[in-house]
Write a protein that holds these residues in place. Structure first.
Motif, short mmCIF file in Angstrom:
data_model
loop_
_atom_site.label_atom_id
_atom_site.label_comp_id
_atom_site.label_asym_id
_atom_site.label_seq_id
_atom_site.Cartn_x
_atom_site.Cartn_y
_atom_site.Cartn_z
N PRO A 8 0.72 -1.14 -0.12
CA PRO A 8 0.01 0.04 0.13
C PRO A 8 0.97 1.18 -0.02
O PRO A 8 2.04 1.35 0.52
N ALA A 9 0.28 2.49 -0.39
CA ALA A 9 1.09 3.64 -0.59
C ALA A 9 1.67 3.89 0.83
O ALA A 9 0.89 4.07 1.83
N GLY A 10 2.88 4.08 0.68
CA GLY A 10 3.56 4.67 2.05
C GLY A 10 3.90 3.69 2.90
O GLY A 10 4.43 4.05 3.91
N GLN A 11 3.78 2.61 2.67
CA GLN A 11 3.67 1.47 3.78
C GLN A 11 4.98 0.53 3.56
O GLN A 11 5.49 0.45 2.22
N THR A 12 5.53 0.08 4.38
CA THR A 12 6.63 -0.96 4.38
C THR A 12 6.05 -2.41 4.60
O THR A 12 5.56 -2.60 5.50
N VAL A 13 6.47 -3.55 3.80
CA VAL A 13 5.89 -4.74 3.66
C VAL A 13 7.15 -5.89 3.60
O VAL A 13 7.94 -5.31 3.07
N THR A 14 7.05 -7.00 4.00
CA THR A 14 7.77 -8.05 3.88
C THR A 14 7.40 -8.95 2.97
O THR A 14 5.93 -9.10 2.89
N PHE A 15 8.19 -9.87 2.17
CA PHE A 15 7.80 -10.88 1.68
C PHE A 15 8.95 -11.70 1.50
O PHE A 15 9.92 -11.60 1.73
N LYS A 16 8.48 -13.07 1.21
CA LYS A 16 9.35 -14.29 1.25
C LYS A 16 9.96 -14.24 -0.29
O LYS A 16 9.45 -14.88 -1.35
#
Ligand SMILES: [Cu+2]
Length: 57
Positions: free
Chosen positions: A24-32
């Motif tokens: 999402p806009a402006g967010q930090t996410v993690t993924f494998k």
């Protein structure tokens, strides 16, 4: 990864089933990420003209 844009994006591996994360806009996410060294092309499923490469070393 951080999406610094004002629009939502995804990091979606071009090869089916590799990885697919919505940022999402402006967010930090993690993924494998894949563990095998290589170059993994990806795109944004919301904006198919957006492309990138994930490089695993
Ligand atoms: Cu996008």
């Amino acid at each position: 990864m951080t999406n610094s844009d004002s629009a939502d994006h995804t990091v979606t591996g071009d090869a089916p089933g590799q990885f697919d994360v919505r940022a999402p806009a402006g967010q930090t996410v993690t993924f494998k990420a894949p563990t095998a060294p290589g170059t993994y092309p990806f795109h944004c499923s919301i904006h198919p003209e957006m492309h990138g490469k994930l490089i695993v070393t």
